[in-house]
Design an enzyme around this catalytic site. Structure first.
Site, PDB file in Angstrom:
ATOM      1  N   ASP A  49      15.402  30.443 -19.355  1.00 48.85           N
ATOM      2  CA  ASP A  49      16.562  30.467 -20.256  1.00 48.85           C
ATOM      3  C   ASP A  49      17.431  29.226 -20.037  1.00 48.85           C
ATOM      4  OD1 ASP A  49      15.900  32.805 -21.449  1.00 48.85           O
ATOM      5  OD2 ASP A  49      17.189  34.050 -20.193  1.00 48.85           O
ATOM      6  N   LYS A  71      18.356  30.512 -25.451  1.00 49.26           N
ATOM      7  CA  LYS A  71      19.129  30.694 -26.677  1.00 49.26           C
ATOM      8  C   LYS A  71      20.525  30.162 -26.384  1.00 49.26           C
ATOM      9  CE  LYS A  71      16.891  35.087 -27.801  1.00 49.26           C
ATOM     10  NZ  LYS A  71      16.593  35.723 -26.525  1.00 49.26           N
ATOM     11  N   GLY A 102      18.745  33.899 -16.280  1.00 49.71           N
ATOM     12  CA  GLY A 102      19.980  33.682 -15.529  1.00 49.71           C
ATOM     13  C   GLY A 102      20.513  34.981 -14.916  1.00 49.71           C
ATOM     14  N   GLY A 103      21.086  34.875 -13.735  1.00 52.68           N
ATOM     15  CA  GLY A 103      21.700  36.046 -13.091  1.00 52.68           C
ATOM     16  C   GLY A 103      20.667  37.103 -12.766  1.00 52.68           C
ATOM     17  N   ASP A 104      20.945  38.323 -13.193  1.00 52.40           N
ATOM     18  CA  ASP A 104      20.003  39.434 -13.026  1.00 52.40           C
ATOM     19  C   ASP A 104      19.326  39.685 -14.377  1.00 52.40           C
ATOM     20  OD1 ASP A 104      19.280  42.019 -11.303  1.00 52.40           O
ATOM     21  OD2 ASP A 104      19.552  42.585 -13.402  1.00 52.40           O
ATOM     22  N   MET A 179      30.380  36.516 -21.775  1.00 56.28           N
ATOM     23  CA  MET A 179      30.224  36.040 -23.158  1.00 56.28           C
ATOM     24  C   MET A 179      31.502  36.277 -23.963  1.00 56.28           C
ATOM     25  SD  MET A 179      26.347  37.401 -23.783  1.00 56.28           S
ATOM     26  CE  MET A 179      26.556  38.914 -22.863  1.00 56.28           C
TER      27      MET A 179
HETATM   28  C1  LIG Z   1      23.505  36.466 -21.700  1.00 58.85           C
HETATM   29  S1  LIG Z   1      24.632  36.707 -20.385  1.00 58.85           S
HETATM   30  C2  LIG Z   1      23.475  36.822 -19.068  1.00 58.85           C
HETATM   31  C3  LIG Z   1      24.063  37.379 -17.799  1.00 58.85           C
HETATM   32  C4  LIG Z   1      23.068  37.351 -16.647  1.00 58.85           C
HETATM   33  N1  LIG Z   1      21.959  38.202 -16.902  1.00 58.85           N
HETATM   34  C5  LIG Z   1      23.719  37.703 -15.325  1.00 58.85           C
HETATM   35  O1  LIG Z   1      23.393  38.730 -14.725  1.00 58.85           O
HETATM   36  O2  LIG Z   1      24.519  36.901 -14.848  1.00 58.85           O
HETATM   37  C6  LIG Z   1      25.305  35.096 -20.203  1.00 58.85           C
HETATM   38  C7  LIG Z   1      26.764  35.115 -19.759  1.00 58.85           C
HETATM   39  O3  LIG Z   1      26.858  35.301 -18.358  1.00 58.85           O
HETATM   40  C8  LIG Z   1      27.997  34.624 -17.881  1.00 58.85           C
HETATM   41  N2  LIG Z   1      27.553  33.598 -16.914  1.00 58.85           N
HETATM   42  C9  LIG Z   1      26.316  33.362 -16.498  1.00 58.85           C
HETATM   43  N3  LIG Z   1      26.280  32.405 -15.557  1.00 58.85           N
HETATM   44  C10 LIG Z   1      27.568  32.014 -15.370  1.00 58.85           C
HETATM   45  C11 LIG Z   1      28.213  31.069 -14.539  1.00 58.85           C
HETATM   46  N4  LIG Z   1      27.532  30.314 -13.647  1.00 58.85           N
HETATM   47  N5  LIG Z   1      29.560  30.944 -14.599  1.00 58.85           N
HETATM   48  C12 LIG Z   1      30.277  31.709 -15.458  1.00 58.85           C
HETATM   49  N6  LIG Z   1      29.722  32.620 -16.283  1.00 58.85           N
HETATM   50  C13 LIG Z   1      28.388  32.782 -16.232  1.00 58.85           C
HETATM   51  C14 LIG Z   1      28.678  33.984 -19.074  1.00 58.85           C
HETATM   52  O4  LIG Z   1      29.638  34.894 -19.562  1.00 58.85           O
HETATM   53  C15 LIG Z   1      27.510  33.837 -20.017  1.00 58.85           C
HETATM   54  O5  LIG Z   1      27.943  33.718 -21.351  1.00 58.85           O
END
Ligand SMILES: C[S@@+](CC[C@H](N)C(=O)[O-])C[C@H]1O[C@@H](n2cnc3c(N)ncnc32)[C@H](O)[C@@H]1O
Length: 268
Positions: A49, A71, A102-104, A179
């Site tokens: 991603d 995306k 990204g993230g989880d 988001m």
């Molecule tokens: C589609 S969501 C995915 C979240 C992801 N699955 C997670 O667990 O972190 C994407 C949103 O996560 C947040 N995000 C992800 N990485 C970030 C970062 N390094 N700093 C700030 N916000 C972050 C933002 O709000 C971003 O728009």
């Protein structure tokens, strides 16, 4: 349904024909899990991603095929069904496939949809949890989401639902909005409409855990103006609740930067 696992996921590298739905963490490559790093090292195809950081991608082996299926807001997109089709095809072709998110992968990451598509296609998969930005980004900015005496509950919500048609807003001491940076005014109005005081402490954290992390404190009422004034954009997280007050004492990155600055001062 009660389920028990016959064995925990092996610590071995990836198997061919399997898709690994892997959490890449919030950006700092040091927050990648050991399991994620092992799988990346042995992958032959990696679908990632746009929020997966360069530092994490640098761990992909030179021979692997890297496919950007990110995306970007309303920008270029790979359709979700197309991503799922590519994952199924890669696994059926015998690749060792990592789907890096990204993230989880299971928190606002469409990981469930991809896992369901793999299950429907009969493709074996493993979910590798990652460090979510929802928890790591506030911590990285000195905001303890459930500091005792300040908060005993947290809600993690998407700004899309908060800014949309009236949606139920969870009742929690701390609210973490993902988001939400582009819809901050609507989110602010909704939260005030359901009873939060306009003076409730709030913070915005952009690019949390990364070298370019920026953060600002304000009140709930001031959120949209603070975002505009500092030019914050995605990826960013909004945190609303009394715990934000602790940031003035717990912003360890700022404290470290000041310490480094002091060390770099020339001797008198
Ligand atoms: C589609 S969501 C995915 C979240 C992801 N699955 C997670 O667990 O972190 C994407 C949103 O996560 C947040 N995000 C992800 N990485 C970030 C970062 N390094 N700093 C700030 N916000 C972050 C933002 O709000 C971003 O728009």
């Amino acid at each position: 349904m009660v389920s028990s696992s016959p064995s925990s996921p092996s610590s071995a590298g990836p198997a061919s024909g399997t898709v690994y739905l892997v959490g890449a963490g919030p950006g700092d490559p040091g927050l990648l899990t050991l399991r994620a790093a092992d799988l990346l090292a042995g992958a032959t195809e990696i679908y990632y991603d746009h929020l997966v950081s360069d530092g994490v991608l640098a761990r992909c082996p030179p021979g692997a095929r890297l496919v950007n299926v990110g995306k970007i807001g309303h920008g270029p997109q790979t359709a979700q069904h197309d991503i799922e089709r590519q994952l199924v095809n890669a696994a059926r072709a015998g690749h060792r496939v990592v789907r890096l998110k990204g993230g989880d992968p299971m928190l606002f990451g469409r990981g469930a949809e991809e896992a369901l598509a793999l299950e429907a296609a009969g493709v074996p998969f493993e979910v590798v949890p990652g460090v979510s930005s929802a928890l790591a980004v506030p911590a990285s900015a000195g905001i303890p989401l459930t500091a005792r005496g300040y908060a005993s509950s947290v809600a993690i919500v998407t700004g899309h639902s908060l800014a949309g048609a009236p949606a139920p807003i969870p009742s929690a001491d701390t609210i973490v909005v993902l988001m939400g940076v582009s819809n901050a005014a609507a989110i602010r109005d909704q939260l005030i409409a359901v009873g939060l005081a306009p003076s409730t402490p709030a913070a915005v954290v952009e690019w949390g855990t990364c070298d370019r992390q920026r953060a600002v404190d304000c009140t709930l009422f001031e959120l949209p103006e603070a975002i505009a004034r500092h030019g914050f954009g995605p990826p960013a997280i909004l945190v609303i609740g009394e715990v934000v007050r602790l940031r003035t004492r717990l912003d360890w990155r700022r404290a470290r930067a000041l310490e480094l600055d002091a060390r770099e001062q020339p001797c008198p």
